[in-house]
Design a protein around this motif. Structure first.
Motif, PDB file in Angstrom:
ATOM      1  N   ILE A 142      54.343  33.452  25.927  1.00  0.00           N
ATOM      2  CA  ILE A 142      54.258  32.106  26.484  1.00  0.00           C
ATOM      3  C   ILE A 142      55.536  31.777  27.240  1.00  0.00           C
ATOM      4  CG2 ILE A 142      54.288  29.650  25.864  1.00  0.00           C
ATOM      5  CD1 ILE A 142      51.499  30.654  25.823  1.00  0.00           C
ATOM      6  N   ASP A 143      56.670  32.202  26.708  1.00  0.00           N
ATOM      7  CA  ASP A 143      57.948  31.958  27.373  1.00  0.00           C
ATOM      8  C   ASP A 143      57.945  32.553  28.777  1.00  0.00           C
ATOM      9  OD1 ASP A 143      60.847  31.186  27.349  1.00  0.00           O
ATOM     10  OD2 ASP A 143      61.105  33.353  27.532  1.00  0.00           O
ATOM     11  N   TYR A 144      57.395  33.765  28.936  1.00  0.00           N
ATOM     12  CA  TYR A 144      57.347  34.372  30.265  1.00  0.00           C
ATOM     13  C   TYR A 144      56.369  33.632  31.171  1.00  0.00           C
ATOM     14  CZ  TYR A 144      56.939  37.659  34.086  1.00  0.00           C
ATOM     15  OH  TYR A 144      56.932  38.218  35.343  1.00  0.00           O
ATOM     16  N   LEU A 145      55.247  33.196  30.629  1.00  0.00           N
ATOM     17  CA  LEU A 145      54.293  32.452  31.446  1.00  0.00           C
ATOM     18  C   LEU A 145      54.917  31.166  31.965  1.00  0.00           C
ATOM     19  CD1 LEU A 145      50.896  32.904  29.542  1.00  0.00           C
ATOM     20  CD2 LEU A 145      51.953  34.349  31.287  1.00  0.00           C
ATOM     21  N   GLU A 146      55.749  30.527  31.168  1.00  0.00           N
ATOM     22  CA  GLU A 146      56.449  29.322  31.636  1.00  0.00           C
ATOM     23  C   GLU A 146      57.422  29.671  32.764  1.00  0.00           C
ATOM     24  OE1 GLU A 146      58.222  27.502  28.243  1.00  0.00           O
ATOM     25  OE2 GLU A 146      56.349  26.595  27.538  1.00  0.00           O
ATOM     26  N   LEU A 159      42.528  34.955  24.220  1.00  0.00           N
ATOM     27  CA  LEU A 159      42.447  33.517  23.943  1.00  0.00           C
ATOM     28  C   LEU A 159      41.651  33.263  22.674  1.00  0.00           C
ATOM     29  CD1 LEU A 159      43.035  30.595  24.930  1.00  0.00           C
ATOM     30  CD2 LEU A 159      40.809  30.684  26.094  1.00  0.00           C
ATOM     31  N   GLU A 160      42.209  32.473  21.792  1.00  0.00           N
ATOM     32  CA  GLU A 160      41.519  32.107  20.556  1.00  0.00           C
ATOM     33  C   GLU A 160      40.213  31.368  20.864  1.00  0.00           C
ATOM     34  OE1 GLU A 160      42.388  29.387  16.562  1.00  0.00           O
ATOM     35  OE2 GLU A 160      43.398  28.919  18.465  1.00  0.00           O
ATOM     36  N   ILE A 161      39.119  31.848  20.288  1.00  0.00           N
ATOM     37  CA  ILE A 161      37.820  31.179  20.355  1.00  0.00           C
ATOM     38  C   ILE A 161      37.412  30.902  18.916  1.00  0.00           C
ATOM     39  CG2 ILE A 161      35.406  31.343  21.061  1.00  0.00           C
ATOM     40  CD1 ILE A 161      37.360  31.153  23.420  1.00  0.00           C
ATOM     41  N   GLN A 181      48.780  26.758  21.699  1.00  0.00           N
ATOM     42  CA  GLN A 181      49.761  27.323  22.631  1.00  0.00           C
ATOM     43  C   GLN A 181      49.297  27.148  24.078  1.00  0.00           C
ATOM     44  OE1 GLN A 181      49.874  31.329  20.928  1.00  0.00           O
ATOM     45  NE2 GLN A 181      52.063  31.079  20.513  1.00  0.00           N
ATOM     46  N   MET A 182      48.016  27.430  24.306  1.00  0.00           N
ATOM     47  CA  MET A 182      47.507  27.330  25.667  1.00  0.00           C
ATOM     48  C   MET A 182      47.495  25.875  26.143  1.00  0.00           C
ATOM     49  SD  MET A 182      46.672  28.978  28.296  1.00  0.00           S
ATOM     50  CE  MET A 182      46.704  30.593  27.519  1.00  0.00           C
ATOM     51  N   MET A 192      36.204  25.481  28.561  1.00  0.00           N
ATOM     52  CA  MET A 192      36.159  24.331  29.468  1.00  0.00           C
ATOM     53  C   MET A 192      36.708  23.066  28.819  1.00  0.00           C
ATOM     54  SD  MET A 192      32.677  24.937  31.714  1.00  0.00           S
ATOM     55  CE  MET A 192      31.572  25.305  30.357  1.00  0.00           C
ATOM     56  N   ARG A 193      36.579  22.951  27.504  1.00  0.00           N
ATOM     57  CA  ARG A 193      37.193  21.809  26.821  1.00  0.00           C
ATOM     58  C   ARG A 193      38.709  21.923  26.831  1.00  0.00           C
ATOM     59  NH1 ARG A 193      33.343  22.312  22.436  1.00  0.00           N
ATOM     60  NH2 ARG A 193      35.072  23.037  21.130  1.00  0.00           N
ATOM     61  N   LEU A 194      39.205  23.152  26.856  1.00  0.00           N
ATOM     62  CA  LEU A 194      40.639  23.390  26.799  1.00  0.00           C
ATOM     63  C   LEU A 194      41.294  23.247  28.168  1.00  0.00           C
ATOM     64  CD1 LEU A 194      43.051  24.348  25.060  1.00  0.00           C
ATOM     65  CD2 LEU A 194      42.335  26.705  25.549  1.00  0.00           C
ATOM     66  N   PHE A 195      40.676  23.821  29.199  1.00  0.00           N
ATOM     67  CA  PHE A 195      41.275  23.845  30.538  1.00  0.00           C
ATOM     68  C   PHE A 195      40.704  22.714  31.398  1.00  0.00           C
ATOM     69  CE2 PHE A 195      41.964  28.116  29.035  1.00  0.00           C
ATOM     70  CZ  PHE A 195      43.173  28.502  29.597  1.00  0.00           C
TER      71      PHE A 195
END
Length: 760
Positions: A173-177, A203-205, A261-262, A331-334
């Motif tokens: 996540i640090d790299y994605l930021e 991705l957690e489902i 996290q996402m 879709m609820r997340l993004f």
């Protein structure tokens, strides 16, 4: 007298400002739509007021405050009688991302109609500030200086994207930021996150926990084995230790992002006006899901087909229940307006063999498995649209028919009419051709320029269809990119070239090159493990008649060139290459540039051999041009053309592909003589996509054979004045070709070979 002195001082200031090249004084990437240089500068101190006249810009003002505070170590006051930085709302700026920036010695004024426009203006200020602010260890200063200027700016295209595949290799996540911060700096607005593929589900489902407890982890595969071998010489290829675990007596590699996290990452991106678009690949590229839930395939198990992995089964209703449940959580997340489902590279063999699929095709009037894929895509699109979202697919999905409501990403360069086909169908298009914008392809001396020359709107598009082309995006597929350092290397500086192509209405590559040189220092301060500028002025295969001197000009003064002659890799302790290295015997010299922080650039292996000057040949009654033998076949290597009969033979002025050549895969042999005007050691630079061989005077000069992306290779040959046998072979495997041949004499700048030198 005082008045004269003041006028003279102001006049000299204007002259000084104008004398400094805009690329040096305003090193902005992407370059603004309109920039008017001005004399003088604005000085920011702890007493400068930061005035926000409209609360809609509260988020942006906080980010500007943080940017300036990194240097001053104090927040700017909201009021004051001295110099001011003013954030204003301007309703006349109707493009949400447009802004106006005015810097005078007394005031900085930022105007925008929407917060996103204000944010883009702040990124322009960020690039005008000293690069030291980018470092976390920057020392406090009493003032910061901005050059005076008038800028009116806005993007040429609405889709300015970068993609990152976190399935093949996993990133923190640090790299994605950090990745998002770089997108923001260069005015990108879209981050396409490839979350699932055969190699891992990231991705957690919550409805299907085994997607991550099992699907997010793997034992080492063939790609992992390749990078581990490369890691012996380059640690950037090593697998990150934090993503390894011991499980049931096995070493497993992987990881995943929780929804929490996402959610935080999405908010982080939104604050920087970056939209994250998730990709959940389907119906193919889903081995990680099928391994966890075997009922998803038509055979009840994962596996490999002739070309790609076994896909999910579009003929069983449980497949749709699974996919809709997954997509519902996504879709609820993004909050993104788009959902990407891939729909590419689907291995349909199991579909053709499935009784359930045969029954479904008969019932629905589906003629073939391509239309069966379209049936699947249409059902998924209907579900996505029912949730207020729009569908994104790769251009493969056009094959069986696609509704105009879907947006297409064009990647298959070898299917040259796919963008036109999509436009005729009414689909919106994002350009992301593999030949130019797949940043997993090895970067080379021309890769930045190739990106810069991208046609966002391809040929054959009518004026009415032009608006369907939303913009462009580069993709980083990570099969062989296991580390964050390697991802940096592959993306930078190519990403900066793309940022300008999709933002600036009239890009200028010569200007961009000058501005880019100043951005390397900024990248260094940001901790980006970028690819250093190419070292030039030499060939890979070198010859000398008596002796030679290796001289290399440093691309940046701050770099240090170091070399070895014992076959080892140059290190920071290796001898420095300064004025020149005399070569008087056959040997291999390895050279690399080092940054002040110790980052090593590419290692160049320069092989030297002693060679007598080739004696010129006698050519009876030469005719102008070369003989060009054309083969309408696919070749893996140039030598395979020798076994074939040419389909056509042309006479051509130079080493170029004749305009009449239209086969998707082909080979060409150029034959004749090269007449050089003086005796010397000639260097030749041969760029091929796919492959090529160059022989002069019956000597191998450049071996650039095989099927690969555009690569320039170089070599030398010692020639006496006169005519010499010339052979150049070229093969194109499909997907768009590149063919360039340049020469240099005694270290001169590479240039095109004059037509008059060729005969047959």
């Amino acid at each position: 007298m005082i008045r004269f002195f003041l006028v003279l001082t102001a006049w000299l200031a204007v002259l000084a400002a104008n004398a400094q090249q805009p690329a040096q004084r305003y090193p902005l990437i992407p370059y603004p739509t309109s920039l008017a240089p001005a004399a003088g500068q604005f000085t920011v101190t702890a007493q400068t007021a930061l005035i926000v006249q409209d609360n809609r810009f509260a988020n942006e003002s906080r980010q500007l405050q943080a940017l300036l505070q990194a240097g001053l170590r104090k927040p700017l006051p909201a009021t004051g009688k001295g110099t001011r930085i003013v954030l204003q709302h301007d309703a006349t700026l109707t493009n949400p991302e447009a802004y106006v920036l005015t810097i005078t010695p007394q005031q900085v004024t930022l105007k925008a109609g929407q917060p996103v426009g204000m944010f883009r203006a702040i990124q322009t200020i960020r690039q005008l500030l000293p690069v030291d602010l980018e470092s976390r260890s920057a020392k406090p200063v009493s003032s910061l200086v901005l050059p005076a200027v008038q800028i009116q700016d806005g993007p040429a295209y609405g889709w300015r994207g970068m993609h990152l595949d976190v399935s093949r290799h996993f990133y923190s996540i640090d790299y994605l930021e950090k990745f998002i911060d770089r997108l923001a700096l260069y005015k990108f607005n879209t981050f396409h996150l490839h979350l699932t593929d055969d190699q891992g589900w990231r991705l957690e489902i919550k409805a299907y926990p085994k997607l991550t407890t099992e699907g997010a982890w793997r034992t080492f595969n063939n790609q992992d084995s390749v990078v581990l071998k490369r890691a012996v010489e380059n640690p950037d290829f090593d697998l990150p230790k934090q993503f390894l675990r011991q499980h049931n007596g096995q070493t497993q590699y992987g990881g995943f992002y929780t929804q929490d996290q996402m959610r935080k990452l999405i908010a982080y991106a939104a604050a920087r006006h970056i939209e994250i678009i998730p990709e959940i690949d389907m119906p193919g590229h889903l081995s990680s899901a099928i391994q966890a839930y075997p009922f998803l395939s038509c055979t009840g198990q994962p596996g490999m087909g002739k070309t790609f992995s076994v896909p999910v089964c579009p003929c069983n209703e449980p497949t749709y229940t699974f996919m809709e449940t997954v997509l519902n959580e996504v879709m609820r997340l993004f909050p993104s307006s788009y959902i990407h489902i891939g729909a590419d590279e689907v291995e349909k063999t199991t579909w053709a063999q499935s009784t359930a699929c045969q029954e479904l095709m008969k019932r629905e009037g589906i003629k073939n498995v391509e239309e069966l894929q379209s049936y699947f895509v249409h059902r998924i699109e209907a579900y996505v649209q029912s949730k207020g979202k729009k569908l994104l697919v790769w251009d493969d999905a056009l094959e069986g028919g696609l509704k105009p409501s879907a947006t297409v990403m064009y990647w298959r360069s070898w299917v040259k009419d796919a963008p036109q086909k999509a436009a005729r169908n009414g689909n919106k298009v994002v350009m992301t051709p593999v030949s130019t914008l797949y940043f997993d392809s090895p970067p080379g001396i021309q890769s930045v320029e190739n990106v810069y020359n991208l046609a966002v709107v391809p040929e054959g598009i009518t004026p009415q269809q032009k608006n369907l082309f939303l913009g462009a995006q580069a993709n980083i597929w990570t099969e062989y990119i296991p580390s964050e350092n390697r991802a940096d290397y592959m993306a930078m500086p190519r990403m900066t070239a793309l940022s300008e192509v999709v933002w600036t209405a009239r890009p200028n590559y010569a200007s961009f090159q000058q501005r880019l040189l100043q951005h390397y220092g900024r990248m260094e301060k940001m901790g980006i493990h970028y690819r250093l500028p190419d070292l030039t002025g030499f060939a890979e295969e070198n010859v000398f008649a008596d002796k030679a001197t290796l001289r290399i000009k440093k691309p940046l003064h701050s770099y240090t060139l170091r070399y070895t002659t014992d076959g080892s890799q140059p290190q920071s302790s290796s001898p420095e290459l300064k004025d020149g290295l005399e070569i008087s015997k056959p040997q291999t010299v390895r050279v690399a540039a080092f940054t002040p922080s110790g980052v090593r650039g590419d290692v160049y292996s320069l092989r030297y051999q002693q060679q007598a000057y080739a004696t010129p040949a006698t050519v009876a009654a030469p005719k102008a041009g070369l003989q060009c033998h054309y083969y309408k076949k696919y070749f893996k290597e140039t030598k395979l053309m020798k076994q074939q009969t040419a389909d056509s033979t042309y006479t051509i002025n130079n080493v170029v592909v004749p305009k009449s050549v239209n086969a998707p895969s082909f080979g060409i042999q150029f034959r004749g003589s090269l007449t050089v005007p003086e005796t010397g050691v000639y260097s030749f630079f041969y760029t091929c996509d796919d492959g090529g061989i160059l022989r002069i005077a019956d000597r191998m000069v450049v071996d650039n054979d095989g099927n690969h992306f555009p690569i320039e290779k170089s070599g030398q040959v010692a020639l006496q004045k006169g005519a010499h046998p010339f052979e150049a072979d070229f093969i194109e495997g499909g997907g768009g070709f590149t063919l360039k041949l340049k020469y240099s004499l005694n270290g001169s700048e590479p240039a095109d070979i004059p037509d008059s030198w060729f005969s047959h």
